[in-house]
Design a protein around this motif. Structure first.
Motif, PDB file in Angstrom:
ATOM      1  N   ASP A  91      -0.268   1.148  -9.523  1.00 42.24           N
ATOM      2  CA  ASP A  91      -1.442   1.438 -10.354  1.00 42.24           C
ATOM      3  C   ASP A  91      -2.737   1.010  -9.677  1.00 42.24           C
ATOM      4  OD1 ASP A  91       0.258   2.435 -12.258  1.00 42.24           O
ATOM      5  OD2 ASP A  91       0.105   0.710 -13.602  1.00 42.24           O
ATOM      6  N   ASP A  92      -2.640   0.039  -8.753  1.00 39.03           N
ATOM      7  CA  ASP A  92      -3.822  -0.492  -8.065  1.00 39.03           C
ATOM      8  C   ASP A  92      -4.007   0.098  -6.668  1.00 39.03           C
ATOM      9  OD1 ASP A  92      -4.425  -2.111 -10.256  1.00 39.03           O
ATOM     10  OD2 ASP A  92      -3.175  -3.733  -9.506  1.00 39.03           O
ATOM     11  N   CYS A  93      -3.318   1.207  -6.389  1.00 36.16           N
ATOM     12  CA  CYS A  93      -3.484   1.941  -5.136  1.00 36.16           C
ATOM     13  C   CYS A  93      -2.958   1.195  -3.907  1.00 36.16           C
ATOM     14  CB  CYS A  93      -4.946   2.349  -4.934  1.00 36.16           C
ATOM     15  SG  CYS A  93      -5.520   3.524  -6.165  1.00 36.16           S
ATOM     16  N   TYR A  94      -1.756   0.683  -4.017  1.00 35.72           N
ATOM     17  CA  TYR A  94      -1.064   0.065  -2.888  1.00 35.72           C
ATOM     18  C   TYR A  94       0.283   0.756  -2.702  1.00 35.72           C
ATOM     19  CZ  TYR A  94      -4.413  -3.772  -2.808  1.00 35.72           C
ATOM     20  OH  TYR A  94      -5.563  -4.507  -2.703  1.00 35.72           O
TER      21      TYR A  94
ATOM     22  N   LYS B 185     -10.218   5.800  -8.420  1.00 34.41           N
ATOM     23  CA  LYS B 185      -8.815   5.441  -8.630  1.00 34.41           C
ATOM     24  C   LYS B 185      -7.892   6.662  -8.568  1.00 34.41           C
ATOM     25  CE  LYS B 185      -6.222   2.046 -11.210  1.00 34.41           C
ATOM     26  NZ  LYS B 185      -6.241   1.053 -12.237  1.00 34.41           N
TER      27      LYS B 185
ATOM     28  N   SER C 192      -2.754  -1.484   1.405  1.00 35.37           N
ATOM     29  CA  SER C 192      -3.664  -0.663   0.604  1.00 35.37           C
ATOM     30  C   SER C 192      -3.627   0.792   1.048  1.00 35.37           C
ATOM     31  CB  SER C 192      -5.089  -1.199   0.694  1.00 35.37           C
ATOM     32  OG  SER C 192      -5.592  -1.028   2.005  1.00 35.37           O
TER      33      SER C 192
ATOM     34  N   ASN D 161       0.603  -7.669 -10.853  1.00 31.43           N
ATOM     35  CA  ASN D 161      -0.466  -7.512 -11.855  1.00 31.43           C
ATOM     36  C   ASN D 161       0.077  -7.166 -13.229  1.00 31.43           C
ATOM     37  OD1 ASN D 161      -2.435  -8.091  -9.921  1.00 31.43           O
ATOM     38  ND2 ASN D 161      -2.663  -5.953  -9.366  1.00 31.43           N
TER      39      ASN D 161
ATOM     40  N   CYS E 199      -7.516   7.064  -4.884  1.00 29.35           N
ATOM     41  CA  CYS E 199      -7.221   5.795  -4.207  1.00 29.35           C
ATOM     42  C   CYS E 199      -8.095   5.618  -2.971  1.00 29.35           C
ATOM     43  CB  CYS E 199      -5.740   5.688  -3.834  1.00 29.35           C
ATOM     44  SG  CYS E 199      -4.694   5.241  -5.229  1.00 29.35           S
TER      45      CYS E 199
END
Length: 76
Positions: free
Chosen positions: A18-21, A53, A34, A5, A56
């Motif tokens: 940053d995307d919670c993975y 966020k 995830s 991303n 998460c």
């Protein structure tokens, strides 16, 4: 490193993107899973799902008063 991303992550284990993975970055690939579980069983008429966020994870809150949580019966 590995690109996800639009952000470059270093080789090795990535505890949280940053995307919670959580990911593992190697020269040939990037594998991720995830850190959150999606609510699938709750009162959809009275409640809505909001992604938190910071934690998460998803919060299930009342539509009429988002400061109040709803019961979740199952997550996947």
């Amino acid at each position: 490193g590995c690109m996800m991303n639009g952000k470059l992550y270093p080789f090795g284990r990535i505890e949280r993107t940053d995307d919670c993975y959580a990911c593992s970055c190697s020269k040939g690939s990037m594998e991720c899973c995830s850190l959150f579980h999606t609510p699938v069983s709750y009162d959809e008429k009275k409640c809505k799902v909001v992604f938190n966020k910071e934690r998460c994870d998803y919060d299930v809150v009342q539509k009429s008063d988002p400061s109040k949580m709803c019961s979740v019966y199952a997550r996947v």
